[in-house]
Design a protein around this motif. Sequence first.
Motif, PDB file in Angstrom:
ATOM      1  N   LYS A  42       0.846  -1.238  -0.061  1.00  0.00           N
ATOM      2  CA  LYS A  42      -0.140  -0.050   0.011  1.00  0.00           C
ATOM      3  C   LYS A  42       0.907   1.434  -0.127  1.00  0.00           C
ATOM      4  O   LYS A  42       0.494   2.173  -0.700  1.00  0.00           O
ATOM      5  N   LEU A  43       2.181   1.412   1.029  1.00  0.00           N
ATOM      6  CA  LEU A  43       2.790   2.464   0.721  1.00  0.00           C
ATOM      7  C   LEU A  43       3.302   2.632  -0.311  1.00  0.00           C
ATOM      8  O   LEU A  43       3.799   3.847  -0.858  1.00  0.00           O
ATOM      9  N   LYS A  45       2.324   2.361  -3.353  1.00  0.00           N
ATOM     10  CA  LYS A  45       1.553   3.078  -4.275  1.00  0.00           C
ATOM     11  C   LYS A  45       1.164   4.513  -4.027  1.00  0.00           C
ATOM     12  O   LYS A  45       0.679   5.224  -4.806  1.00  0.00           O
ATOM     13  N   VAL A  46       1.781   5.009  -3.087  1.00  0.00           N
ATOM     14  CA  VAL A  46       1.463   6.428  -2.692  1.00  0.00           C
ATOM     15  C   VAL A  46       2.643   7.186  -2.209  1.00  0.00           C
ATOM     16  O   VAL A  46       3.808   6.370  -1.956  1.00  0.00           O
ATOM     17  N   ASP A  47       2.695   8.348  -1.998  1.00  0.00           N
ATOM     18  CA  ASP A  47       3.954   9.116  -1.406  1.00  0.00           C
ATOM     19  C   ASP A  47       3.905   8.848  -0.035  1.00  0.00           C
ATOM     20  O   ASP A  47       4.724   8.539   0.576  1.00  0.00           O
ATOM     21  N   GLU A  48       2.624   9.334   0.609  1.00  0.00           N
ATOM     22  CA  GLU A  48       2.657   9.490   2.088  1.00  0.00           C
ATOM     23  C   GLU A  48       1.351   9.197   2.234  1.00  0.00           C
ATOM     24  O   GLU A  48       0.203   9.433   1.597  1.00  0.00           O
ATOM     25  N   ILE A  49       1.079   8.373   3.527  1.00  0.00           N
ATOM     26  CA  ILE A  49      -0.389   8.085   4.029  1.00  0.00           C
ATOM     27  C   ILE A  49      -0.596   8.225   5.393  1.00  0.00           C
ATOM     28  O   ILE A  49       0.618   7.790   5.937  1.00  0.00           O
ATOM     29  N   GLN A  57      -6.868   0.533   4.956  1.00  0.00           N
ATOM     30  CA  GLN A  57      -6.898  -0.173   3.691  1.00  0.00           C
ATOM     31  C   GLN A  57      -6.293  -1.416   3.762  1.00  0.00           C
ATOM     32  O   GLN A  57      -6.847  -2.580   3.009  1.00  0.00           O
ATOM     33  N   GLN A  93       5.519   6.795   5.479  1.00  0.00           N
ATOM     34  CA  GLN A  93       6.195   6.932   4.111  1.00  0.00           C
ATOM     35  C   GLN A  93       7.540   5.930   3.791  1.00  0.00           C
ATOM     36  O   GLN A  93       8.063   5.521   5.188  1.00  0.00           O
ATOM     37  N   ARG A  99      12.022   1.439  -0.200  1.00  0.00           N
ATOM     38  CA  ARG A  99      11.217   1.102  -1.706  1.00  0.00           C
ATOM     39  C   ARG A  99      12.129   0.243  -2.441  1.00  0.00           C
ATOM     40  O   ARG A  99      11.562  -0.604  -3.274  1.00  0.00           O
TER      41      ARG A  99
END
Lengths: 143, 143
Positions: A42-43, A45-49, A57, A93, A99
């Motif tokens: 999940k992380l 697919k996004v920059d920050e959450i 999620q 993040q 990553r």
Amino acid sequence: MTEFYDQEQKIILQLNEIYKQMSPKFERCTGISQSRLEILHKLMKVDEITQTALKQQVNIDGAAVTRHLKQLEEKEIISRRRNPEDNRVTFVQLTTEGRRKIECYCTEKESFISKVFNGFSEEERTVLSELLNKVQNNVKQID
Amino acid sequence: MTEFYDQEQKIILQLNEIYKQMSPKFERCTGISQSRLEILHKLMKVDEITQTALKQQVNIDGAAVTRHLKQLEEKEIISRRRNPEDNRVTFVQLTTEGRRKIECYCTEKESFISKVFNGFSEEERTVLSELLNKVQNNVKQID
DNA sequence: TATCAATGATTGACGCATCAATCATTGACC
DNA sequence: GGTCAATGATTGATGCGTCAATCATTGATA
């Protein structure tokens, strides 16, 4: 009561066994637990959450999320910071190092999953997914 | 690699979610955990059984079996005795009181399971079971 | 401005599974 | 008869999930 009880019971058993057999193998093959990889996925697919959004999620308890993130932070795979506009919420993040690592995990996961569906036709996968969806909806309505 | 990866991944996710959603609901509805009820269910079908045999049939770790039985023994649902011919092995047996209690659990379980398969045709159940079987065999061969 | 309910994160206690290590018993073999 | 490997059960350490309780922060409201 139903005369199909045995068959139904068998399916429940199958679902449980698949889960119990698959989880540890997944972990051995990929080097990471399913839950944790799901978080990382999940992380990715996004920059920050937000931690709350993440929790929703992946659909696990907030306490579990906190503990996962704590460990991932120690390994410097993720980083966290408070929202300056609301100090209650924390942003999560991936680090660049994190990553990079996940790429490997995902490759292993892909290989694992393809083994699970070895010999399946597209038709079969579609049918299975639909039936599971039906089960899931029923389960959702219990209580 | 495969172009169907997303679909496969979704099915894995569905399997996990079903398990995670169903287990706690099962426990709330029936008043007993799935594993423990599975143990009792096996015991119901026999007079006496070896702890090792039991462990194989429910397919969980011996340590977990020991701990379940210990608690069931305290509640006087089961009783255990050593095999006089071989003091290493222990026999497990339901008490009459235990046997009575399980009837209730099984009724609840039956009602729970019928909810899970609400709206399923026999055909659908059969197909689902076969597909799950196929998955299970694939999983078994991993490693 | 003081109070208070809501929200987000964390911690503690617990359940249930695993693996590894240990203990008791058995049976084979010198 | 003594040694030793195999077998069955247990215990300890650990992982991961839940719920309940707690803490800090925020925003609304008297």
